[in-house]
Write an enzyme that holds these catalytic residues in place. Structure first.
Site, PDB file in Angstrom:
ATOM      1  N   GLY A  24      -2.877 -62.235 -20.672  1.00  0.00           N
ATOM      2  CA  GLY A  24      -4.130 -62.211 -19.714  1.00  0.00           C
ATOM      3  C   GLY A  24      -4.847 -60.226 -20.234  1.00  0.00           C
ATOM      4  CB  SER A  32     -13.246 -60.175 -11.021  1.00  0.00           C
ATOM      5  OG  SER A  32     -12.200 -60.673 -10.860  1.00  0.00           O
ATOM      6  NE  ARG A  70     -10.289 -66.289 -21.279  1.00  0.00           N
ATOM      7  CZ  ARG A  70     -10.158 -65.976 -19.905  1.00  0.00           C
ATOM      8  NH1 ARG A  70      -8.607 -66.416 -19.495  1.00  0.00           N
ATOM      9  NH2 ARG A  70     -10.477 -65.501 -18.806  1.00  0.00           N
ATOM     10  CE  LYS A 107      -6.049 -67.720 -14.782  1.00  0.00           C
ATOM     11  NZ  LYS A 107      -5.147 -67.009 -16.022  1.00  0.00           N
ATOM     12  N   PRO A 136      -4.429 -62.051  -8.500  1.00  0.00           N
ATOM     13  CG  PRO A 136      -5.687 -60.686 -10.277  1.00  0.00           C
ATOM     14  CD  PRO A 136      -3.926 -61.726  -9.487  1.00  0.00           C
ATOM     15  N   GLY A 194      -7.823 -58.832 -19.639  1.00  0.00           N
ATOM     16  CA  GLY A 194      -8.707 -58.778 -17.889  1.00  0.00           C
ATOM     17  C   GLY A 194      -9.054 -57.551 -17.487  1.00  0.00           C
ATOM     18  CG  PHE A 195     -10.384 -55.037 -13.479  1.00  0.00           C
ATOM     19  CD1 PHE A 195     -11.363 -53.671 -14.457  1.00  0.00           C
ATOM     20  CD2 PHE A 195      -9.395 -54.526 -12.925  1.00  0.00           C
ATOM     21  CE1 PHE A 195     -11.213 -52.684 -13.965  1.00  0.00           C
ATOM     22  CE2 PHE A 195      -9.447 -53.518 -12.423  1.00  0.00           C
ATOM     23  CZ  PHE A 195     -10.554 -51.857 -12.475  1.00  0.00           C
ATOM     24  CG  LEU A 204     -14.491 -59.754  -6.447  1.00  0.00           C
ATOM     25  CD1 LEU A 204     -14.830 -60.513  -7.667  1.00  0.00           C
ATOM     26  CD2 LEU A 204     -15.779 -59.841  -6.117  1.00  0.00           C
TER      27      LEU A 204
END
Length: 162
Positions: free
Chosen positions: A9, A151, A34, A113, A136, A12-13, A138
Site C-alpha cells: 500500500g 484519508s 494498487r 481489509k 491506522p 497511501g499516506f 484517519l
C-alpha cells in the site's frame, strides 16, 4: 548485504512515510501500490477478491526474494467492526472486524481489509516471514504523493461541507 523490506500500500499516506523512513535507514524497499482505476468501493467481487489475490501475490514474491519482514499497511477497518468486542476494552491484536457482521452490514471495504490482513498472517506463519501490520485510522499531515489519499479525501469532504 542490506536487508530487503516489502511495504504494501505504498501509495497511501502512512506507507509512503514508512518507505521514506526505511530508505533513510538504509533498507532496500520493495513497495506495492494498487492501480486506482481498478479499485471500486461498491462491489464485493472488485474489492475482496483483488485484496486476497494481491496479498497472496505480494507474499509469494517476498518468499521468492527472501524478504525477512513484510510491513502490511492495513487499516482500522480490519479491527473496528466487531460488535461483540467488550465495550471500553482497548482494541489490540486480538480484535478483528467480524466477517459476518461486515457482510450483513455490506461493509465490503472492512471485510476486504480484514480478510487480506488475516491472509497475510496465515501465509507468514507457514512461510516463516516476520510480519508487522499497521492499522491506522484517519491520518493527517504533509503528503509525499501528488494524488489525494483516502484519508485526505475524507478530511477534504468534511471541510468542504461545513
Amino acid at each position: 548485504m542490506k536487508e530487503i523490506v516489502c511495504v504494501t500500500g505504498a501509495g497511501g499516506f502512512l506507507a509512503s512515510w514508512v518507505v521514506k523512513y526505511l530508505l533513510a535507514e538504509g533498507f532496500i524497499v520493495r513497495a506495492t501500490v494498487r492501480n486506482p482505476s481498478n479499485f471500486l468501493y461498491c462491489l464485493l467481487v472488485e474489492l475482496i477478491e483483488p485484496a486476497l489475490i494481491g496479498t497472496r501475490k505480494v507474499l509469494k514474491a517476498c518468499t521468492e526474494a527472501k524478504v525477512k519482514r513484510v510491513v502490511v499497511v492495513s487499516s482500522i477497518a480490519a479491527v473496528m467492526l466487531n460488535p461483540n468486542w467488550p465495550k471500553g476494552k482497548p482494541m489490540n491484536e486480538l480484535c478483528w472486524s467480524e466477517n459476518e457482521y461486515c457482510k450483513t452490514s455490506e461493509n465490503w471495504y472492512c471485510l476486504s481489509k480484514t480478510e487480506a490482513e488475516s491472509e497475510a498472517w496465515e501465509y507468514t506463519k507457514k512461510k516463516g516471514h516476520g510480519v508487522v501490520t499497521v492499522c491506522p485510522a484517519l491520518i493527517i499531515g504533509p503528503m509525499l504523493q501528488s494524488t489525494i489519499t483516502a484519508s485526505s479525501s475524507i478530511l477534504k469532504g468534511t471541510l468542504l461541507t461545513r
